[in-house]
Design an enzyme around this catalytic site. Structure first.
Site, mmCIF file in Angstrom:
data_model
loop_
_atom_site.group_PDB
_atom_site.id
_atom_site.type_symbol
_atom_site.label_atom_id
_atom_site.label_comp_id
_atom_site.label_asym_id
_atom_site.label_seq_id
_atom_site.Cartn_x
_atom_site.Cartn_y
_atom_site.Cartn_z
ATOM 1 N N HIS A 59 0.805 -1.215 0.000
ATOM 2 C CA HIS A 59 0.000 0.000 0.000
ATOM 3 C C HIS A 59 0.838 1.265 0.000
ATOM 4 C CE1 HIS A 59 0.697 -0.603 4.323
ATOM 5 N NE2 HIS A 59 0.389 0.659 4.522
ATOM 6 N N GLU B 7 3.961 6.707 8.536
ATOM 7 C CA GLU B 7 3.977 5.623 9.520
ATOM 8 C C GLU B 7 5.384 5.412 10.078
ATOM 9 O OE1 GLU B 7 2.595 2.217 7.340
ATOM 10 O OE2 GLU B 7 0.780 3.204 6.651
ATOM 11 N N HIS C 124 5.037 0.506 0.337
ATOM 12 C CA HIS C 124 5.675 -0.514 1.179
ATOM 13 C C HIS C 124 4.727 -1.694 1.322
ATOM 14 C CE1 HIS C 124 3.432 2.178 3.814
ATOM 15 N NE2 HIS C 124 3.268 1.177 4.655
HETATM 16 FE FE LIG Z 1 1.843 0.827 6.174
#
Ligand SMILES: [Fe+2]
Length: 440
Positions: free
Chosen positions: A341, A347, A377
Site C-alpha cells: 500500500h 507511519e 511498502h
Molecule cells: Fe503501512
C-alpha cells in the site's frame, strides 16, 4: 515516598476519570477546590491540560494539594541535550523511499546516562508552538534520575518500553511499566524516571497536538479495543522536604524545544492529595481486545488503534498510536499479512518484541522503520511468498508486539538518524526479488 520502593503498586482505574486520591486522609477539601485555608495548610494548585473553555468532553484539569507550589524554584539556566529535537526540520532532504533502522547498540557509558540525557530523536513533524505534530524518539539509559526531575511544556509523552522496566514518579504519584505496557504523561506534569533493571531502551511519542484519547468505536459498539477501565492512574504519594534548606532537586524543563535547568529547594513530588481528570496513566497492551476479520480480507490497521490524537480534520489524526499484538488469523482465501500500500498518512513503526509478520527477518526489536506519505511498502519477498502459498488454517500470531505512530504529517528524520550507522541501507533489497509473475 511512601510507595516508591514497593512492587505492589496501587492505582485508580479508568481513562480521564474524575479521579480523587489522598495520601493523608482529609487532605482533599470537600465541596470546593480552593478554601480560604486548605486542609493541613497545603497549597491548592490547578494544572490545566486544556483551555479553560474547551468543550466539556475535551476539558482536562486537576487540582493538586501540595506542600509548596511549583512556582517555587531557582533561576533557570540553559541545559544541553543535543540529541532531543523538536518539530520537523524542513532544511533536511528526506529520501522518498522506505527507511529502516537496526537497533542502536546501547552506549558503553550507559550507567552514566539517565532518561533526560538518553533521549534521541529519530524523526519529527509539525511544530510544538503550533500545537501540531509529534516526535518519535528512542531512549537509551541506565541510570535512575534520583534527584532530577523533568517537565515538558511542549507536549505529552507516550512511553513504549522495549527493554527494562520504567518507574515514573510524577506529581500525581508513581506508575511502573514493563515492556508490553505503555504510559502517558500529560504535558506540563513533572516526573522522573527510575530504571530498576539497569540498561533500558524504549520508544517515546512526544505529542505536540491534541491530547491522546480513546478512539471512537462506531459500529464496534460500547466495548472493545482499549477499554477505559484497563487504564490505571497513580494514587497520591509525596516526599518529605529537605530540612536544612539545601538544594533538593534539579528540575530540567523542555520549553519551546530548548532545555533549561533550575535548582529547587524542595521536591516537586510533594502533592499530598489531588483530584481531577488530568493524570499520567498506564495501560497493559495485553488487555487490548483485538478485532479482526472472521470471514475474508482484513480490516485497515486503524482497527488496532489504542489512542488517537485528532487534528482539526475529522478522521485525519495528528497521531494514532496503533499496536499489532498477538492475535488469531482465521481468514479464508485471504493474503493474511498487510497488503502492499501507499498511504497519505506517515507511519513510524517500532517492535517491542517478537517478529512482525510482514518483515519476519529484518525488523528487529528496538529498531524502527519509516514509511512516509505516499511511500509504497508492504511485505518483503519472503513474507509474500510464504503467505501466498500458506495452508490457511487458523494461525496464532504470538509473542509479538509491533506498534506504529501514524501521523497526517510527514516525518522528517533528524540528521543523526539519517547518518546513523544503524540505518539499514539495504532495506529496499527486501522487495527487489518480487518478480513479474503474470501468467495468462
Ligand atoms: Fe503501512
Amino acid at each position: 515516598m511512601s510507595s516508591s520502593h514497593t512492587s505492589e503498586r496501587r492505582y485508580q482505574s479508568g481513562f480521564g476519570n474524575e479521579y480523587a486520591t489522598e495520601a493523608v486522609a482529609g487532605a482533599l477539601p470537600q465541596g470546593r477546590n480552593s478554601p480560604q485555608r486548605a486542609p493541613f495548610d497545603l497549597y491548592p494548585e490547578l494544572i490545566s491540560g486544556s483551555a479553560f473553555t474547551a468543550p466539556r468532553h475535551e476539558n482536562r484539569r486537576s487540582w493538586l494539594y501540595r506542600r509548596q507550589p511549583s512556582v517555587v524554584a531557582g533561576r533557570y539556566q540553559p541545559y544541553a541535550q543535543p540529541h532531543w529535537h523538536t518539530g520537523g526540520d524542513r532544511a533536511i532532504a528526506v529520501p522518498p523511499e522506505p527507511m529502516r533502522w537496526h537497533p542502536s547498540p546501547l552506549p558503553a557509558n550507559l550507567a552514566d546516562i539517565d532518561f533526560v540525557d538518553g533521549v534521541h530523536t529519530m524523526c519529527a513533524n509539525g511544530d510544538a508552538d503550533a500545537q501540531q505534530g509529534v516526535a518519535a524518539h528512542i531512549y537509551m539509559a541506565g541510570r535512575s534520575m534520583e534527584r532530577r526531575a523533568f517537565v515538558n511544556a511542549d507536549g505529552e509523552i507516550l512511553f513504549v518500553p522495549q527493554q527494562g522496566r520504567v518507574v515514573i514518579t510524577s506529581e500525581m504519584g508513581v506508575l511502573e511499566i514493563k515492556p508490553g505496557e505503555i504510559a502517558l504523561v500529560p504535558r506540563g506534569v513533572v516526573f522522573k524516571v527510575a530504571l530498576p533493571d539497569g540498561p533500558s531502551r524504549g520508544y517515546l511519542c512526544e505529542n505536540y497536538g491534541a491530547q491522546f484519547r480513546l478512539p471512537e468505536l462506531g459500529p464496534i459498539g460500547s466495548n472493545g479495543l482499549a477499554n477505559a477501565r484497563d487504564f490505571q492512574a497513580p494514587v497520591a504519594a509525596y516526599e518529605h522536604a529537605e530540612q536544612d534548606g539545601k538544594v533538593a532537586y534539579e528540575l530540567v524543563k523542555k520549553f519551546g524545544g530548548r532545555f533549561w535547568t533550575a535548582p529547587t529547594s524542595h521536591s516537586p513530588f510533594n502533592v499530598v492529595a489531588w483530584h481531577g481528570n488530568l493524570s499520567p496513566v498506564k495501560y497493559d497492551t495485553a488487555n487490548f481486545m483485538t478485532i479482526g476479520s472472521i470471514s475474508f480480507d482484513h480490516p485497515d490497521p486503524s482497527i488496532f488503534t489504542v489512542l488517537t490524537s485528532p487534528s482539526d480534520t475529522p478522521g485525519t489524526a495528528n497521531c494514532d498510536f496503533v499496536i499489532f499484538p498477538p492475535r488469531w488469523l482465521v481468514m479464508e482465501d485471504t493474503f493474511r499479512p498487510p497488503w502492499y500500500h501507499r498511504n497519505v498518512m506517515s507511519e513510524f513503526m517500532g517492535l517491542v518484541y517478537g517478529e512482525y509478520d510482514a518483515k519476519p527477518g529484518g525488523f528487529k526489536p528496538g529498531g524502527a522503520s519509516l514509511h512516509n506519505a505516499m511511500v509504497p511498502h508492504g511485505p518483503d519477498e519472503e513474507a509474500f511468498d510464504k503467505a501466498s502459498h500458506a495452508d490457511l488454517k487458523p494461525q496464532k500470531l504470538d509473542n509479538t508486539l509491533a506498534f506504529m505512530f501514524e501521523s497526517r504529517y510527514r516525518f522528517i528524520p533528524t540528521a543523526s538518524a539519517l547518518h546513523s550507522p544503524s540505518l539499514d541501507t539495504d532495506y529496499a533489497d527486501c522487495w527487489a526479488g518480487l518478480k513479474d509473475q503474470f501468467k495468462t
